[in-house]
Design an enzyme around this catalytic site. Structure first.
Site, PDB file in Angstrom:
ATOM      1  N   SER A  20       0.831  -1.207   0.000  1.00  0.00           N
ATOM      2  CA  SER A  20       0.000   0.000   0.000  1.00  0.00           C
ATOM      3  C   SER A  20       0.867   1.258   0.000  1.00  0.00           C
ATOM      4  O   SER A  20       2.019   1.231   0.433  1.00  0.00           O
ATOM      5  CB  SER A  20      -0.895   0.032   1.238  1.00  0.00           C
ATOM      6  N   ALA A  21       0.275   2.361  -0.448  1.00  0.00           N
ATOM      7  CA  ALA A  21       0.972   3.655  -0.414  1.00  0.00           C
ATOM      8  C   ALA A  21       1.208   4.057   1.043  1.00  0.00           C
ATOM      9  O   ALA A  21       0.372   3.777   1.913  1.00  0.00           O
ATOM     10  CB  ALA A  21       0.133   4.713  -1.116  1.00  0.00           C
TER      11      ALA A  21
END
Ligand code: SAH
Length: 226
Positions: free
Chosen positions: A63-64
């Site tokens: 994920s970012a």
């Protein structure tokens, strides 16, 4: 001269603080300490401090950083907590949570359905020094880990069609579950607090996009190629 990973990490964390995404000292500290470059495929290391999700193989993504920060803020783990993560992926998010809970005897259990990714997560966690406090388990985590329940915190890092009821039963009273819930390519973060043995309170957070939770209480494997 190229910048060190530590400089890039500091810059990213400071930006997330300035944007109001990181709100607590503990999340800032944890993200300052975990070397994200050790959790991405080697050839993508130089992209580790861009605020983007990155491919980690088998059709999955890490994920970012802003999403890891937001979810950790609402999860609000405490030192000493026992935490269940569903969707180990690279192991990065588990390491960020471990930074917060493990100082006081807490532990993170993280489940991954794709065996080679579980091995990737385990290797990354070992390299970064978190093996003593994070256990990676291979399998369908959509039904949780009843044999080790209850958990103070449960986090699903894959998109669920709804919050599996079996997971709510594995939450301790006073505990919190965070999960992206909704349609396949658009979800909303759901935060569920167990306020008593029989009472739960639900709040809604940001819209987001996660890879699907595949399994008994998730989506059918037909939605993914793996
Ligand atoms: N938290 C991860 C990113 C997760 S990506 C990180 O920090 O890198 C979502 C992961 O959930 C993928 O690796 C996917 O294979 C896994 N997953 C999907 N359904 C699952 C299930 N039922 N049980 C366990 N893992 C699952």
């Amino acid at each position: 001269m190229s910048r060190s990973y530590e400089d890039l990490r500091k810059e990213l964390v400071e930006r997330l603080v300035k944007e109001g995404i990181i709100r607590s000292e503990k999340v800032a500290r944890a993200m300052m300490r975990v070397p994200r470059e050790l959790f991405v495929p080697e050839k993508l290391r130089d992209l580790a401090y861009m605020d983007h999700p990155l491919p980690i193989g088998w059709g999955q993504t890490i994920s970012a950083p802003h999403m890891v920060a937001m979810m950790t803020e609402v999860l609000d783990p405490q030192p000493g907590d026992v935490v269940l993560e569903i969707g180990a992926g690279s192991g990065y998010h588990a390491a960020v949570i471990a930074e917060i809970v493990c100082s006081n005897g807490g532990h993170v259990y993280t489940i991954e359905r794709i065996a080679p990714l579980a091995a990737f997560a385990q290797r990354n966690l070992a390299k970064a020094g978190y093996s003593h406090c994070v256990t990676v388990i291979i399998g369908d985590g959509s039904g949780g880990l009843p044999e080790l329940a209850p958990f103070n915190r449960i986090i699903i890092t894959a998109a669920a069609p709804s919050v599996p009821k079996v997971l709510l039963q594995q939450l301790s009273v006073g505990g919190t579950l965070v999960a992206p819930v909704g349609r396949l390519w658009e979800q909303r973060l759901i935060i569920v607090r167990r306020v008593s043995e029989s009472e739960y309170r639900t709040e809604y957070g940001t819209y987001c996009i996660f890879v699907p939770l595949i399994g008994r209480y998730g989506w059918s494997p037909d939605v993914a190629k793996t």
